[in-house]
Write an enzyme that holds these catalytic residues in place. Sequence first.
Site, PDB file in Angstrom:
ATOM      1  N   LYS A  13     -10.928 -13.535  54.620  1.00 19.34           N
ATOM      2  CA  LYS A  13     -11.172 -14.437  53.487  1.00 19.34           C
ATOM      3  C   LYS A  13     -12.168 -15.531  53.875  1.00 19.34           C
ATOM      4  CE  LYS A  13      -6.942 -15.950  52.951  1.00 19.34           C
ATOM      5  NZ  LYS A  13      -6.073 -15.203  53.872  1.00 19.34           N
ATOM      6  N   ARG A  88      -0.815 -19.439  47.098  1.00 16.46           N
ATOM      7  CA  ARG A  88      -0.181 -18.417  47.918  1.00 16.46           C
ATOM      8  C   ARG A  88       1.203 -18.060  47.394  1.00 16.46           C
ATOM      9  NH1 ARG A  88      -3.068 -19.181  53.063  1.00 16.46           N
ATOM     10  NH2 ARG A  88      -2.286 -17.741  54.607  1.00 16.46           N
ATOM     11  N   ARG A 127      -9.898 -12.871  67.154  1.00 15.81           N
ATOM     12  CA  ARG A 127     -10.482 -13.947  66.351  1.00 15.81           C
ATOM     13  C   ARG A 127     -10.514 -15.261  67.124  1.00 15.81           C
ATOM     14  NH1 ARG A 127      -8.549 -15.434  60.345  1.00 15.81           N
ATOM     15  NH2 ARG A 127      -6.452 -15.542  61.213  1.00 15.81           N
ATOM     16  N   ARG A 160      -6.590 -19.489  67.495  1.00 17.45           N
ATOM     17  CA  ARG A 160      -5.577 -20.203  66.719  1.00 17.45           C
ATOM     18  C   ARG A 160      -4.193 -19.941  67.298  1.00 17.45           C
ATOM     19  NH1 ARG A 160      -6.649 -18.896  60.473  1.00 17.45           N
ATOM     20  NH2 ARG A 160      -4.391 -18.741  60.599  1.00 17.45           N
ATOM     21  N   ARG A 171       3.436 -13.515  59.321  1.00 18.71           N
ATOM     22  CA  ARG A 171       2.502 -13.929  58.255  1.00 18.71           C
ATOM     23  C   ARG A 171       2.241 -12.783  57.283  1.00 18.71           C
ATOM     24  NH1 ARG A 171      -1.840 -15.640  62.184  1.00 18.71           N
ATOM     25  NH2 ARG A 171      -3.285 -15.751  60.430  1.00 18.71           N
TER      26      ARG A 171
END
Length: 218
Positions: A13, A88, A127, A160, A171
Site C-alpha cells: 500500500k 481499517r 522490508r 520495523r 496482522r
Amino acid sequence: MRLIILGAPGSGKGTSAAVLREEYSLAHISTGDIFRANIKEGTPLGLEAKGYIDKGALVPDSLTVSMVEDRLSQDDCEKGYILDGFPRTIAQAQALDEMLDARGEQIDAVVLIKIEDEVIKARVFGRRVCEKCGASYNVDYKPTKVEGICDTCGGNVVQRADDNPETVQERLKTYYNNTQPLIDFYDKKGIIIEGDNNIDSKICIKEIKDGLNAKGLI
Ligand code: ADP
Ligand code: ZN
C-alpha cells in the site's frame, strides 16, 4: 481527488501510495507512519499505541479516528489526499463517512491491492523503512544505495519492529477479521478499483491508473 488505499499488511500500500502522491500532488496520510512517528517521539499517543502495534493488534478506533480527523483538517489535505491504513474497521469507515459528510466531501475511489499471503510473507521480512521520511525499501528487491541510509533523505533505514513472523501472522489475521469486510462496504458504493501486486509494483500502479482513468479521475 480523495482516495483510500486498502490491502493486507505488507501488500505494498505504502509503495503505491507514494507514487500516487507524487504524480497527483496528494497528501499521503499513513496512520501507521503517524503512529510510528509518535512512538519515536514518545508522545502520550505513541505510548498508548505501541502496545497494540507490537502485538499486531489494532489501535482502538477512538484514538485512531480523532488522530485522522486532526490530520484531515490540516491545509495540505485541501488539494486531495490518499488515506493509507485507514479505515481499517467498519466503525472507522462509518466515522470517516461522518467526517466527510460534515465537510461536504466524499471519497472518489478505493484502491484495493490484491496479493497472496505467501507473497506478503516472503516480502515483508526483507522490508526496510526510513525512520525519517517513511520511504520503503527491500533488501532483496529494492535495496538502498548505501546500506542503512535512505536514498532520498539520508535518514536511517531500519526494519520495523512489527515485521517479524509472529506479528505478521497476527496482522494478517487482524486484516481478514476486521478490514476485509470493508471491501463489501465500499463495493456497495461502487468505488473500488484494483491493482494486482503479486508480480511487480509497476504492474500494480498501471492497473490502478487504468482504474482511476476509467472513473474519469485522472
Ligand atoms: P501494515 O499495513 O503493513 O500492517 P501500517 O503501517 O499500516 O502497516 O500499520 C502498522 C500498525 O499500526 C498496525 O498493525 C496497527 O497496529 C496500527 N494501525 C495502523 N493504522 C491503524 C488503524 N486505522 N486502526 C487501528 N490501528 C492501526
Ligand atoms: Zn528517508
